[in-house]
Design a protein around this motif. Structure first.
Motif, PDB file in Angstrom:
ATOM      1  N   THR A 203       0.840  -1.203   0.000  1.00  0.00           N
ATOM      2  CA  THR A 203       0.000   0.000   0.000  1.00  0.00           C
ATOM      3  C   THR A 203       0.872   1.249   0.000  1.00  0.00           C
ATOM      4  O   THR A 203       2.009   1.231   0.468  1.00  0.00           O
ATOM      5  CB  THR A 203      -0.921   0.023   1.239  1.00  0.00           C
ATOM      6  OG1 THR A 203      -0.104  -0.031   2.412  1.00  0.00           O
ATOM      7  CG2 THR A 203      -1.866  -1.152   1.241  1.00  0.00           C
ATOM      8  N   ALA A 204       0.324   2.313  -0.534  1.00  0.00           N
ATOM      9  CA  ALA A 204       1.049   3.586  -0.585  1.00  0.00           C
ATOM     10  C   ALA A 204       1.264   4.111   0.833  1.00  0.00           C
ATOM     11  O   ALA A 204       0.490   3.825   1.749  1.00  0.00           O
ATOM     12  CB  ALA A 204       0.270   4.593  -1.411  1.00  0.00           C
ATOM     13  N   VAL A 205       2.301   4.898   0.993  1.00  0.00           N
ATOM     14  CA  VAL A 205       2.651   5.470   2.290  1.00  0.00           C
ATOM     15  C   VAL A 205       2.363   6.968   2.255  1.00  0.00           C
ATOM     16  O   VAL A 205       2.728   7.644   1.286  1.00  0.00           O
ATOM     17  CB  VAL A 205       4.147   5.238   2.593  1.00  0.00           C
ATOM     18  CG1 VAL A 205       4.550   5.891   3.895  1.00  0.00           C
ATOM     19  CG2 VAL A 205       4.458   3.756   2.616  1.00  0.00           C
ATOM     20  N   GLU A 206       1.695   7.478   3.283  1.00  0.00           N
ATOM     21  CA  GLU A 206       1.457   8.920   3.365  1.00  0.00           C
ATOM     22  C   GLU A 206       2.486   9.550   4.292  1.00  0.00           C
ATOM     23  O   GLU A 206       2.718   9.056   5.392  1.00  0.00           O
ATOM     24  CB  GLU A 206       0.045   9.211   3.877  1.00  0.00           C
ATOM     25  CG  GLU A 206      -1.012   8.973   2.838  1.00  0.00           C
ATOM     26  CD  GLU A 206      -2.348   9.581   3.206  1.00  0.00           C
ATOM     27  OE1 GLU A 206      -2.484  10.181   4.292  1.00  0.00           O
ATOM     28  OE2 GLU A 206      -3.269   9.451   2.396  1.00  0.00           O
ATOM     29  N   VAL A 207       3.112  10.629   3.814  1.00  0.00           N
ATOM     30  CA  VAL A 207       4.103  11.354   4.592  1.00  0.00           C
ATOM     31  C   VAL A 207       3.738  12.836   4.598  1.00  0.00           C
ATOM     32  O   VAL A 207       3.163  13.338   3.634  1.00  0.00           O
ATOM     33  CB  VAL A 207       5.536  11.161   4.033  1.00  0.00           C
ATOM     34  CG1 VAL A 207       5.987   9.717   4.165  1.00  0.00           C
ATOM     35  CG2 VAL A 207       5.622  11.588   2.589  1.00  0.00           C
ATOM     36  N   PRO A 208       4.049  13.552   5.690  1.00  0.00           N
ATOM     37  CA  PRO A 208       3.772  14.989   5.692  1.00  0.00           C
ATOM     38  C   PRO A 208       4.762  15.732   4.804  1.00  0.00           C
ATOM     39  O   PRO A 208       5.925  15.362   4.701  1.00  0.00           O
ATOM     40  CB  PRO A 208       3.939  15.389   7.160  1.00  0.00           C
ATOM     41  CG  PRO A 208       4.827  14.345   7.742  1.00  0.00           C
ATOM     42  CD  PRO A 208       4.595  13.098   6.960  1.00  0.00           C
ATOM     43  N   ALA A 209       4.259  16.772   4.138  1.00  0.00           N
ATOM     44  CA  ALA A 209       5.105  17.601   3.276  1.00  0.00           C
ATOM     45  C   ALA A 209       4.737  19.060   3.476  1.00  0.00           C
ATOM     46  O   ALA A 209       3.570  19.390   3.692  1.00  0.00           O
ATOM     47  CB  ALA A 209       4.923  17.212   1.820  1.00  0.00           C
ATOM     48  N   LEU A 210       5.716  19.921   3.433  1.00  0.00           N
ATOM     49  CA  LEU A 210       5.503  21.363   3.536  1.00  0.00           C
ATOM     50  C   LEU A 210       5.372  21.922   2.129  1.00  0.00           C
ATOM     51  O   LEU A 210       6.313  21.845   1.337  1.00  0.00           O
ATOM     52  CB  LEU A 210       6.684  22.020   4.269  1.00  0.00           C
ATOM     53  CG  LEU A 210       6.536  23.490   4.595  1.00  0.00           C
ATOM     54  CD1 LEU A 210       5.425  23.704   5.613  1.00  0.00           C
ATOM     55  CD2 LEU A 210       7.838  24.050   5.125  1.00  0.00           C
ATOM     56  N   LEU A 211       4.206  22.450   1.799  1.00  0.00           N
ATOM     57  CA  LEU A 211       3.953  22.990   0.461  1.00  0.00           C
ATOM     58  C   LEU A 211       3.899  24.503   0.518  1.00  0.00           C
ATOM     59  O   LEU A 211       3.119  25.077   1.285  1.00  0.00           O
ATOM     60  CB  LEU A 211       2.634  22.447  -0.089  1.00  0.00           C
ATOM     61  CG  LEU A 211       2.538  20.934  -0.225  1.00  0.00           C
ATOM     62  CD1 LEU A 211       1.157  20.546  -0.729  1.00  0.00           C
ATOM     63  CD2 LEU A 211       3.597  20.407  -1.175  1.00  0.00           C
TER      64      LEU A 211
END
Length: 64
Positions: free
Chosen positions: A34-42
């Motif tokens: 399954t895909a992994v969700e990671v936090p990102a600063l946009l």
């Protein structure tokens, strides 16, 4: 939620920008994984180019 941040580039240049933290889905190359969700600063400011590696990011103010 938008945040006011300060960027300090590796060459010492500083700038302020508006950014938000979003969950980014990263695909996994293994079959059946399954895909992994990671936090990102946009950065939501227009006109800001790619931020170079080694840039320091400081939270100045979190807005609601």
């Amino acid at each position: 939620m938008p945040c006011l941040i300060q960027l300090v580039l590796p060459d010492g240049a500083e700038m302020q920008a508006i950014a938000s933290v979003e969950a980014i889905s990263r695909p996994v190359e293994e079959l059946g994984a399954t895909a992994v969700e990671v936090p990102a600063l946009l950065l939501v400011e227009e006109g800001i180019e790619a931020v170079p590696s080694g840039t320091l990011v400081y939270l100045l103010q979190q807005t609601e």
